[in-house]
Design a protein around this motif. Structure first.
Motif, PDB file in Angstrom:
ATOM      1  N   ALA A  92     -57.643 -15.811 -17.822  1.00 38.83           N
ATOM      2  CA  ALA A  92     -56.678 -15.135 -18.677  1.00 38.83           C
ATOM      3  C   ALA A  92     -55.310 -15.763 -18.489  1.00 38.83           C
ATOM      4  CB  ALA A  92     -56.628 -13.648 -18.333  1.00 38.83           C
ATOM      5  N   PRO A  93     -54.597 -15.993 -19.544  1.00 36.87           N
ATOM      6  CA  PRO A  93     -53.265 -16.590 -19.400  1.00 36.87           C
ATOM      7  C   PRO A  93     -52.363 -15.716 -18.562  1.00 36.87           C
ATOM      8  CG  PRO A  93     -53.559 -15.685 -21.603  1.00 36.87           C
ATOM      9  CD  PRO A  93     -54.901 -15.604 -20.940  1.00 36.87           C
ATOM     10  N   VAL A  94     -51.682 -16.391 -17.640  1.00 36.51           N
ATOM     11  CA  VAL A  94     -50.765 -15.677 -16.757  1.00 36.51           C
ATOM     12  C   VAL A  94     -49.388 -15.672 -17.401  1.00 36.51           C
ATOM     13  CG1 VAL A  94     -49.752 -15.599 -14.462  1.00 36.51           C
ATOM     14  CG2 VAL A  94     -52.106 -16.407 -14.766  1.00 36.51           C
ATOM     15  N   SER A  95     -48.924 -14.513 -17.675  1.00 37.92           N
ATOM     16  CA  SER A  95     -47.604 -14.376 -18.286  1.00 37.92           C
ATOM     17  C   SER A  95     -46.565 -14.305 -17.181  1.00 37.92           C
ATOM     18  CB  SER A  95     -47.546 -13.106 -19.149  1.00 37.92           C
ATOM     19  OG  SER A  95     -47.836 -11.970 -18.365  1.00 37.92           O
ATOM     20  N   GLU A  96     -45.749 -15.344 -17.143  1.00 30.44           N
ATOM     21  CA  GLU A  96     -44.705 -15.381 -16.135  1.00 30.44           C
ATOM     22  C   GLU A  96     -43.473 -14.649 -16.648  1.00 30.44           C
ATOM     23  OE1 GLU A  96     -43.905 -19.347 -15.147  1.00 30.44           O
ATOM     24  OE2 GLU A  96     -45.913 -19.779 -14.318  1.00 30.44           O
ATOM     25  N   ALA A  97     -43.058 -13.698 -15.862  1.00 29.28           N
ATOM     26  CA  ALA A  97     -41.872 -12.945 -16.232  1.00 29.28           C
ATOM     27  C   ALA A  97     -40.645 -13.828 -16.073  1.00 29.28           C
ATOM     28  CB  ALA A  97     -41.740 -11.702 -15.347  1.00 29.28           C
ATOM     29  N   PRO A  98     -39.743 -13.790 -17.016  1.00 32.00           N
ATOM     30  CA  PRO A  98     -38.548 -14.617 -16.886  1.00 32.00           C
ATOM     31  C   PRO A  98     -37.734 -14.214 -15.662  1.00 32.00           C
ATOM     32  CG  PRO A  98     -38.299 -13.015 -18.661  1.00 32.00           C
ATOM     33  CD  PRO A  98     -39.725 -12.956 -18.230  1.00 32.00           C
ATOM     34  N   ALA A  99     -37.189 -15.225 -15.012  1.00 30.27           N
ATOM     35  CA  ALA A  99     -36.398 -14.961 -13.815  1.00 30.27           C
ATOM     36  C   ALA A  99     -35.140 -14.204 -14.183  1.00 30.27           C
ATOM     37  CB  ALA A  99     -36.048 -16.279 -13.133  1.00 30.27           C
ATOM     38  N   ALA A 100     -34.815 -13.247 -13.351  1.00 29.99           N
ATOM     39  CA  ALA A 100     -33.607 -12.455 -13.593  1.00 29.99           C
ATOM     40  C   ALA A 100     -32.378 -13.324 -13.397  1.00 29.99           C
ATOM     41  CB  ALA A 100     -33.567 -11.268 -12.639  1.00 29.99           C
ATOM     42  N   PRO A 101     -31.377 -13.159 -14.221  1.00 32.19           N
ATOM     43  CA  PRO A 101     -30.164 -13.977 -14.066  1.00 32.19           C
ATOM     44  C   PRO A 101     -29.429 -13.642 -12.774  1.00 32.19           C
ATOM     45  CG  PRO A 101     -29.815 -12.262 -15.693  1.00 32.19           C
ATOM     46  CD  PRO A 101     -31.262 -12.221 -15.355  1.00 32.19           C
ATOM     47  N   GLN A 102     -28.752 -14.617 -12.282  1.00 28.13           N
ATOM     48  CA  GLN A 102     -27.937 -14.418 -11.089  1.00 28.13           C
ATOM     49  C   GLN A 102     -26.659 -13.667 -11.468  1.00 28.13           C
ATOM     50  OE1 GLN A 102     -26.801 -18.059  -9.220  1.00 28.13           O
ATOM     51  NE2 GLN A 102     -25.656 -17.066  -7.561  1.00 28.13           N
ATOM     52  N   VAL A 103     -26.262 -12.741 -10.612  1.00 26.02           N
ATOM     53  CA  VAL A 103     -25.052 -11.933 -10.861  1.00 26.02           C
ATOM     54  C   VAL A 103     -23.988 -12.324  -9.848  1.00 26.02           C
ATOM     55  CG1 VAL A 103     -24.075  -9.609 -11.029  1.00 26.02           C
ATOM     56  CG2 VAL A 103     -26.446 -10.037 -11.770  1.00 26.02           C
ATOM     57  N   GLN A 104     -22.809 -12.647 -10.338  1.00 29.65           N
ATOM     58  CA  GLN A 104     -21.685 -13.020  -9.483  1.00 29.65           C
ATOM     59  C   GLN A 104     -20.517 -12.075  -9.746  1.00 29.65           C
ATOM     60  OE1 GLN A 104     -20.536 -17.096  -9.890  1.00 29.65           O
ATOM     61  NE2 GLN A 104     -18.776 -16.936  -8.513  1.00 29.65           N
ATOM     62  N   LEU A 105     -19.904 -11.601  -8.686  1.00 31.31           N
ATOM     63  CA  LEU A 105     -18.799 -10.632  -8.794  1.00 31.31           C
ATOM     64  C   LEU A 105     -17.494 -11.285  -8.368  1.00 31.31           C
ATOM     65  CD1 LEU A 105     -17.650  -7.772  -9.179  1.00 31.31           C
ATOM     66  CD2 LEU A 105     -18.394  -7.249  -6.849  1.00 31.31           C
ATOM     67  N   ILE A 106     -16.492 -11.172  -9.252  1.00 28.76           N
ATOM     68  CA  ILE A 106     -15.145 -11.665  -8.944  1.00 28.76           C
ATOM     69  C   ILE A 106     -14.214 -10.456  -8.919  1.00 28.76           C
ATOM     70  CG2 ILE A 106     -13.241 -13.144  -9.678  1.00 28.76           C
ATOM     71  CD1 ILE A 106     -15.257 -14.952 -11.078  1.00 28.76           C
ATOM     72  N   PRO A 107     -13.781 -10.069  -7.736  1.00 33.85           N
ATOM     73  CA  PRO A 107     -12.894  -8.885  -7.664  1.00 33.85           C
ATOM     74  C   PRO A 107     -11.583  -9.115  -8.416  1.00 33.85           C
ATOM     75  CG  PRO A 107     -13.762  -9.451  -5.490  1.00 33.85           C
ATOM     76  CD  PRO A 107     -14.057 -10.604  -6.402  1.00 33.85           C
ATOM     77  N   ALA A 108     -11.205  -8.101  -9.185  1.00 32.27           N
ATOM     78  CA  ALA A 108      -9.956  -8.184  -9.960  1.00 32.27           C
ATOM     79  C   ALA A 108      -9.601  -6.785 -10.428  1.00 32.27           C
ATOM     80  CB  ALA A 108     -10.091  -9.123 -11.144  1.00 32.27           C
ATOM     81  N   SER A 109      -8.329  -6.601 -10.658  1.00 26.36           N
ATOM     82  CA  SER A 109      -7.877  -5.315 -11.204  1.00 26.36           C
ATOM     83  C   SER A 109      -8.128  -5.300 -12.700  1.00 26.36           C
ATOM     84  CB  SER A 109      -6.386  -5.117 -10.913  1.00 26.36           C
ATOM     85  OG  SER A 109      -5.620  -6.143 -11.543  1.00 26.36           O
ATOM     86  N   ALA A 110      -7.949  -4.148 -13.303  1.00 24.57           N
ATOM     87  CA  ALA A 110      -8.152  -4.051 -14.750  1.00 24.57           C
ATOM     88  C   ALA A 110      -7.148  -4.929 -15.488  1.00 24.57           C
ATOM     89  CB  ALA A 110      -8.011  -2.600 -15.187  1.00 24.57           C
ATOM     90  N   GLU A 111      -5.934  -5.046 -14.948  1.00 25.49           N
ATOM     91  CA  GLU A 111      -4.933  -5.870 -15.593  1.00 25.49           C
ATOM     92  C   GLU A 111      -5.189  -7.369 -15.397  1.00 25.49           C
ATOM     93  OE1 GLU A 111      -4.347  -3.442 -13.540  1.00 25.49           O
ATOM     94  OE2 GLU A 111      -3.529  -1.880 -14.873  1.00 25.49           O
ATOM     95  N   GLY A 112      -5.797  -7.714 -14.286  1.00 27.57           N
ATOM     96  CA  GLY A 112      -6.028  -9.144 -14.001  1.00 27.57           C
ATOM     97  C   GLY A 112      -7.456  -9.590 -14.306  1.00 27.57           C
ATOM     98  N   ALA A 113      -8.290  -8.696 -14.853  1.00 31.12           N
ATOM     99  CA  ALA A 113      -9.680  -9.063 -15.115  1.00 31.12           C
ATOM    100  C   ALA A 113      -9.785 -10.148 -16.186  1.00 31.12           C
ATOM    101  CB  ALA A 113     -10.475  -7.831 -15.531  1.00 31.12           C
ATOM    102  N   LEU A 114      -8.902 -10.081 -17.204  1.00 29.45           N
ATOM    103  CA  LEU A 114      -8.977 -11.076 -18.274  1.00 29.45           C
ATOM    104  C   LEU A 114      -8.594 -12.460 -17.765  1.00 29.45           C
ATOM    105  CD1 LEU A 114      -9.737 -11.212 -21.240  1.00 29.45           C
ATOM    106  CD2 LEU A 114      -7.319 -10.841 -21.816  1.00 29.45           C
ATOM    107  N   ASP A 115      -7.548 -12.526 -16.920  1.00 30.07           N
ATOM    108  CA  ASP A 115      -7.157 -13.821 -16.362  1.00 30.07           C
ATOM    109  C   ASP A 115      -8.254 -14.373 -15.444  1.00 30.07           C
ATOM    110  OD1 ASP A 115      -4.754 -13.669 -17.693  1.00 30.07           O
ATOM    111  OD2 ASP A 115      -3.668 -12.781 -15.982  1.00 30.07           O
TER     112      ASP A 115
END
Length: 227
Positions: A92-115
């Motif tokens: 039976a064909p093995v359905s490989e689940a797509p790998a979950a994307p990597q998550v990266q966190l960059i700390p920033a305030s709400a005012e500095g999040a856009l920059d």
């Protein structure tokens, strides 16, 4: 006239004792009778008489070379019927689940999040990412580029999205319309409720990497403490 019978002729080839002459001389010693004469050797250029020779008798234990060469050979027995091939059961064909994307966190305030999101985009492009692989989402005020392009109408704005040859900036309200891209950058620049609804959707749009710029506690509360 009566016929006088001829005297018998004596050939030279006849052998035997000779009669002594009447002159009174002593008779010579009789010669021995020669045996059968050997066959005369053929003269040059003249073939001699053909004399068939008797075939040499072969010993009873002598066998022809062809028979002797095969005496030690083992006669092959009847060939066995080839085994029936075992039917292979397709797996039976093995359905490989797509790998979950990597998550990266960059700390920033709400005012500095856009920059912080802008700096992340610059680093992505410098590392070799193509501009069309990056999608930027804002949870509060829209990005200045998005506000400028929307002033010309939604048609040209989404046409640039569909072209996929440049970084595309979108508001969280229209994220459901945006297509997936390898990298999604989220600037958490406001709206607690909006952030809770946007981050899971942005994670589904990211093919390989999701970068979240904002308050770490707020982001972890939505995506999990493992981010």
């Amino acid at each position: 006239m009566p016929l006088i019978p001829e005297e018998p002729q004596i050939h030279e080839s006849a052998q035997g004792p000779r009669v002594a002459p009447a002159s009174g001389h002593s008779a010579p010693t009789p010669r021995p009778v020669p045996g059968p004469r050997p066959a005369a050797s053929p003269r040059p250029g003249r073939p001699g008489p053909f004399r068939p020779t008797a075939p040499a008798q072969r010993a009873p234990h002598d066998a022809p070379a062809a028979v002797a060469s095969t005496a030690g050979a083992v006669k092959p027995g009847p060939s066995a019927a080839p085994a029936a091939p075992v039917p292979s059961i397709p797996s039976a064909p093995v359905s490989e689940a797509p790998a979950a994307p990597q998550v990266q966190l960059i700390p920033a305030s709400a005012e500095g999040a856009l920059d912080a999101a802008e700096e992340a985009v610059d680093l992505l492009l410098e590392s070799g990412r193509a501009p069309g692989e990056v999608l930027v989402i804002t949870t509060g005020d829209p990005h200045p580029w998005a506000a400028h392009e929307l002033s010309f109408g939604e048609g040209p704005y989404w046409a640039q999205h569909d072209a996929g040859d440049d970084v595309f900036y979108a508001d969280a309200a229209v994220l459901s319309r945006a297509a997936s891209r390898p990298v999604v950058v989220v600037a958490v620049n406001g709206g607690v409720d909006t952030t809770a609804a946007t981050l899971p959707l942005a994670l589904g749009r990211a093919g390989a990497l999701l970068i979240c710029c904002g308050d770490p506690q707020q982001i972890n509360s939505v995506l999990g403490a493992g981010v």
